[in-house]
Design an enzyme around this catalytic site. Structure first.
Site, mmCIF file in Angstrom:
data_model
loop_
_atom_site.group_PDB
_atom_site.id
_atom_site.type_symbol
_atom_site.label_atom_id
_atom_site.label_comp_id
_atom_site.label_asym_id
_atom_site.label_seq_id
_atom_site.Cartn_x
_atom_site.Cartn_y
_atom_site.Cartn_z
ATOM 1 N N GLY A 173 74.140 45.530 88.400
ATOM 2 C CA GLY A 173 72.584 45.732 88.357
ATOM 3 C C GLY A 173 71.926 44.861 89.543
ATOM 4 C CE LYS A 191 63.941 41.115 97.317
ATOM 5 N NZ LYS A 191 65.003 40.932 96.902
HETATM 6 N N1 HSE Z 1 68.887 44.287 95.274
HETATM 7 C C1 HSE Z 1 67.833 43.051 95.237
HETATM 8 C C2 HSE Z 1 68.510 41.801 95.176
HETATM 9 C C3 HSE Z 1 67.002 42.982 93.699
HETATM 10 O O1 HSE Z 1 70.030 41.923 94.921
HETATM 11 O O2 HSE Z 1 68.279 40.626 95.286
HETATM 12 C C4 HSE Z 1 65.951 42.370 93.671
HETATM 13 O O3 HSE Z 1 64.923 42.404 94.605
#
Ligand code: HSE
Length: 387
Positions: A173, A191
């Site tokens: 997940g 980000k």
């Molecule tokens: N897919 C993202 C990660 C989830 O692996 O950091 C959190 O933003």
């Protein structure tokens, strides 16, 4: 405080669970197409209709955890216009619509907070804003994608296969619904935009940020770098320089003893350097139900308790400019040609593969070359050599 949650997936349910611990938060509506297994007792407050939330005068605050830009943008705008505060962990939305949403919140006298959009459970943006109250941010940098770090760490530690580790990261997940945004660097890019906008009070757009991910890395790259005492990580960086800042996302090779090289499994490590306070790093779980859910609820509590976090979207004249960003790179490719040769300082050839260290190369030039080779279907991977 009566609140609603829009989107009841991993983060929405993490926020629900945390709200129970926090107390004083009454979740009266959940926007979802259907209920969630294990949460049948909430079926009565589930609605698929945004109007049931936007038009309910009792709801003071809405958590948006739908993800993506549409319809999240339209739903958030509806809630802000209805005079409701909004809290969101949605980096895609805040990266794409930051100024529009901040302006709308201000025009309606409500708050928009998104502390959990970068670094999940790590109080990163919260502390970035706190630092800015009495200092000047010079640089922000970090590992902000857990999926990529999980893959790179396993490749380095156990010689694991890229594809297999991506599959496990999906099962655990960590990865996005479309994991190409993790491995191609887009998640890190968003980000980066969110962080840079706060760090420098600017409004930078995604297309101003050169971005390369780790999708073309192979075991031979990890092994070659390891032999040289280096560890590859996917990094974001934004650094102030005069009246501009450089900003980009790229794989970077760090000495094995550095902090970055020792970030394990799916953790994040995010660092700021400020004029007076110097360098501070923040480490921990950058994703997941409870870490991100808790960050979301911290924002809810701060709004409820009137704790301001001043954000001035676009108030500075600083602009993105990568023209002075230059470093040496590790480059692996399968054919020495006239496009690559002028970049190369030293190289080794093994079994028809060229392992090279470049001369100092402009970041924009290197990324252009990487994208060009990829479009042509040619084998290539590069990583900046950390300064
Ligand atoms: N897919 C993202 C990660 C989830 O692996 O950091 C959190 O933003």
């Amino acid at each position: 405080m009566k609140i609603a949650i829009m989107g009841f997936g991993t983060v929405g349910s993490g926020a629900y669970e945390t709200a129970k611990n926090a107390g004083g938060i009454d979740i009266v509506r959940i926007l979802a197409r259907h209920g969630r297994p294990g949460y049948e007792h909430l079926d009565d407050i589930i609605t698929p209709n945004i109007d049931d939330i936007a038009n309910d005068p009792e709801i003071e605050l809405v958590i948006e955890s739908i993800g993506g830009v549409h319809p999240a943008r339209e739903y958030v705008l509806a809630c802000l216009r209805a005079g409701k505060h909004v809290v969101t962990p949605n980096k895609n939305l805040i990266s794409a619509c930051y100024k529009e949403l901040m302006d709308e919140a201000a025009a309606n006298g409500v708050k928009l907070r998104f502390t959990s959009a970068v670094g999940g459970g790590i109080p990163w943006l919260f502390n970035l804003l706190r630092t800015k109250r009495c200092d000047e941010i010079e640089e922000v940098r970090g590992i902000v994608n857990g999926t990529c770090n999980y893959i790179l760490d396993a490749m380095y530690d156990k010689g694991a296969d890229f594809g297999e580790m991506l599959k496990i990261a999906q099962e655990l997940g960590y990865a996005e619904a479309d994991p190409s945004s993790d491995i191609e660097g887009t998640d890190t890019l968003r980000k980066t935009v969110v962080t840079t906008n706060l760090a420098f009070d600017t409004v930078v757009s995604e297309d101003e940020v050169p971005c390369c991910g780790i999708d073309t890395i192979q075991s031979c790259d990890v092994a070659y770098l390891k032999e040289k005492g280096l560890v590859c990580k996917l990094m974001m960086k934004a650094k102030r320089s005069g009246d501009s800042f450089e900003v980009y996302v790229e794989p970077t090779a760090f000495p094995a003893g550095s902090l970055e090289a020792n970030v394990k499994v799916n953790n994040n490590l995010i660092t700021l350097t400020a004029r007076d306070i110097g360098t501070q790093s923040f480490y921990g779980q950058g994703a997941g139900m409870m870490p991100t859910g808790q960050s979301v609820i911290q924002d809810v509590l701060d709004i409820r308790d009137g704790k301001e976090q001043a954000i001035e979207a676009g108030s500075s004249a600083l602009k993105a400019d990568n023209s002075k960003a230059v470093h040496r790179y590790y480059i692996r490719h399968d054919r020495m040609c006239e496009h690559i040769e002028p970049f190369i300082d030293i190289y080794e050839e093994k079994d028809g593969i060229y392992y090279c260290i470049s001369k100092p190369v402009a970041v924009e030039e290197m990324h252009k070359m990487g994208h060009h080779r990829k479009e042509k279907g040619k084998e290539m991977f590069f990583a900046a050599l950390a300064e």
